[in-house]
Motif scaffolding. Sequence first.
Motif, mmCIF file in Angstrom:
data_model
loop_
_atom_site.group_PDB
_atom_site.id
_atom_site.type_symbol
_atom_site.label_atom_id
_atom_site.label_comp_id
_atom_site.label_asym_id
_atom_site.label_seq_id
_atom_site.Cartn_x
_atom_site.Cartn_y
_atom_site.Cartn_z
ATOM 1 N N PRO A 155 0.811 -1.225 0.000
ATOM 2 C CA PRO A 155 0.000 0.000 0.000
ATOM 3 C C PRO A 155 0.844 1.274 0.000
ATOM 4 O O PRO A 155 0.454 2.275 -0.608
ATOM 5 N N GLY A 156 1.999 1.242 0.674
ATOM 6 C CA GLY A 156 2.867 2.414 0.644
ATOM 7 C C GLY A 156 3.612 2.553 -0.665
ATOM 8 O O GLY A 156 3.908 3.669 -1.110
ATOM 9 N N LEU A 157 3.910 1.414 -1.301
ATOM 10 C CA LEU A 157 4.640 1.440 -2.566
ATOM 11 C C LEU A 157 3.746 1.843 -3.732
ATOM 12 O O LEU A 157 4.190 2.521 -4.665
ATOM 13 N N TYR A 158 2.467 1.426 -3.669
ATOM 14 C CA TYR A 158 1.529 1.715 -4.757
ATOM 15 C C TYR A 158 0.257 2.342 -4.182
ATOM 16 O O TYR A 158 -0.774 1.670 -4.045
ATOM 17 N N PRO A 159 0.291 3.614 -3.842
ATOM 18 C CA PRO A 159 -0.906 4.257 -3.264
ATOM 19 C C PRO A 159 -2.071 4.338 -4.241
ATOM 20 O O PRO A 159 -3.221 4.398 -3.815
ATOM 21 N N THR A 160 -1.797 4.333 -5.547
ATOM 22 C CA THR A 160 -2.902 4.386 -6.508
ATOM 23 C C THR A 160 -3.637 3.053 -6.598
ATOM 24 O O THR A 160 -4.821 3.019 -6.944
ATOM 25 N N LEU A 161 -2.949 1.954 -6.299
ATOM 26 C CA LEU A 161 -3.592 0.640 -6.314
ATOM 27 C C LEU A 161 -4.258 0.323 -4.979
ATOM 28 O O LEU A 161 -5.204 -0.470 -4.926
ATOM 29 N N PHE A 162 -3.745 0.905 -3.901
ATOM 30 C CA PHE A 162 -4.317 0.709 -2.563
ATOM 31 C C PHE A 162 -4.656 2.089 -1.988
ATOM 32 O O PHE A 162 -3.963 2.588 -1.093
ATOM 33 N N PRO A 163 -5.689 2.743 -2.511
ATOM 34 C CA PRO A 163 -5.956 4.142 -2.124
ATOM 35 C C PRO A 163 -6.305 4.325 -0.654
ATOM 36 O O PRO A 163 -6.104 5.411 -0.108
ATOM 37 N N TYR A 164 -6.806 3.284 0.005
ATOM 38 C CA TYR A 164 -7.165 3.403 1.418
ATOM 39 C C TYR A 164 -6.092 2.832 2.341
ATOM 40 O O TYR A 164 -6.283 2.766 3.555
ATOM 41 N N GLY A 165 -4.979 2.402 1.761
ATOM 42 C CA GLY A 165 -3.906 1.850 2.576
ATOM 43 C C GLY A 165 -4.209 0.488 3.153
ATOM 44 O O GLY A 165 -3.540 0.050 4.093
ATOM 45 N N LEU A 166 -5.208 -0.201 2.610
ATOM 46 C CA LEU A 166 -5.613 -1.514 3.105
ATOM 47 C C LEU A 166 -5.399 -2.565 2.026
ATOM 48 O O LEU A 166 -5.205 -2.246 0.858
ATOM 49 N N GLY A 167 -5.452 -3.832 2.438
ATOM 50 C CA GLY A 167 -5.359 -4.922 1.474
ATOM 51 C C GLY A 167 -3.956 -5.392 1.199
ATOM 52 O O GLY A 167 -3.707 -6.025 0.167
ATOM 53 N N GLY A 168 -3.014 -5.091 2.100
ATOM 54 C CA GLY A 168 -1.639 -5.526 1.894
ATOM 55 C C GLY A 168 -1.470 -7.026 2.075
ATOM 56 O O GLY A 168 -2.422 -7.763 2.362
ATOM 57 N N PHE A 169 -0.251 -7.475 1.928
ATOM 58 C CA PHE A 169 0.060 -8.897 2.023
ATOM 59 C C PHE A 169 0.418 -9.278 3.464
ATOM 60 O O PHE A 169 0.887 -8.456 4.243
ATOM 61 N N GLU A 170 0.179 -10.546 3.780
ATOM 62 C CA GLU A 170 0.623 -11.157 5.040
ATOM 63 C C GLU A 170 0.116 -10.391 6.264
ATOM 64 O O GLU A 170 0.876 -10.012 7.151
ATOM 65 N N ILE A 171 -1.187 -10.167 6.297
ATOM 66 C CA ILE A 171 -1.823 -9.517 7.443
ATOM 67 C C ILE A 171 -2.129 -10.587 8.488
ATOM 68 O O ILE A 171 -2.935 -11.488 8.251
#
Length: 297
Positions: free
Chosen positions: A55-71
């Motif tokens: 989410p930090g690397l691709y803010p346009t793909l994760f606009p809400y900062g959610l949905g990252g890997f290995e949560i």
Amino acid sequence: MGVSDPESDKLTGRSFVASAIRNLLPKDVVDLQPDLVIHCSSQPVTEYNNPSFFPGLYPTLFPYGLGGFEIKSRRTALAFKKQAKYFLSVSDRAFRYHNSFIFVLLNILQRRQAHLQTYFTVGKSNFDSVARKLTTVSPILLERLAIKLEHERKLVDPTAEERNALQLLQQVNTMSARIPGSQASKIFVRNEIRNYYGYFGLPHIFFTFNPSPAHSPVFQVMFGDKTVDLSEHFPAMPCGRERALRLAQDPVAAADFFEFSFRSLFRHLMGWDFEARCATASGGILGHVRAFYGSSE
């Protein structure tokens, strides 16, 4: 940006040894921190167990900062590779159309194979003694040796425990994982083919399967072109330049097209049932296929 160093030959031998040492540590002693880091600054951001990395690397793909890997808070654990495949398969094609997202995913998967699957091998005659001695080495000592080897530092006045551990390392070989595209993976494929020879005999036919997505109306439909009518004998398609641009824009659709074409060929022409993993009752154009082996370039 792309996949580089598939053989991992640009990594020093000390780095591989340090990686193998860390993989000896019990899982309850250390967490899965990266043991090999591609440094881009004095304090690189970890890509392991870091849900905020993508989410930090691709803010346009994760606009809400959610949905990252290995949560870790997920009720059901989701593997990195499976989640990556999901992102590339969602109806919103922003992930697959991004100019670097796919390459970064593949690079991370490739590095993890080299990092987390590095291990030691030892001769059969020395296996019992080496295994017994390795279990007596403390995790703290292994971590200290890994750090020193990783930074290529010389051991000044090593302790007796460090000398014993280094002597043990001289009796083992460091092996890396089978990285796709590496020489080790090619040798593995050749050995599997030879095993097929021994069990099924020599193959009766050899062919190269190379469907062209740029000239296929099926790929245009997979790309999302709803104007192509597959019921027509010669469907109307865009010009060659447009088809080439579509192929470059959506490599995931190209991979799906290859998988679809390969399975259709073996199911309808060769008479192979992928669910039952055997030939169908009616067989195909070559009769009843006992086995086949294929590898992609």
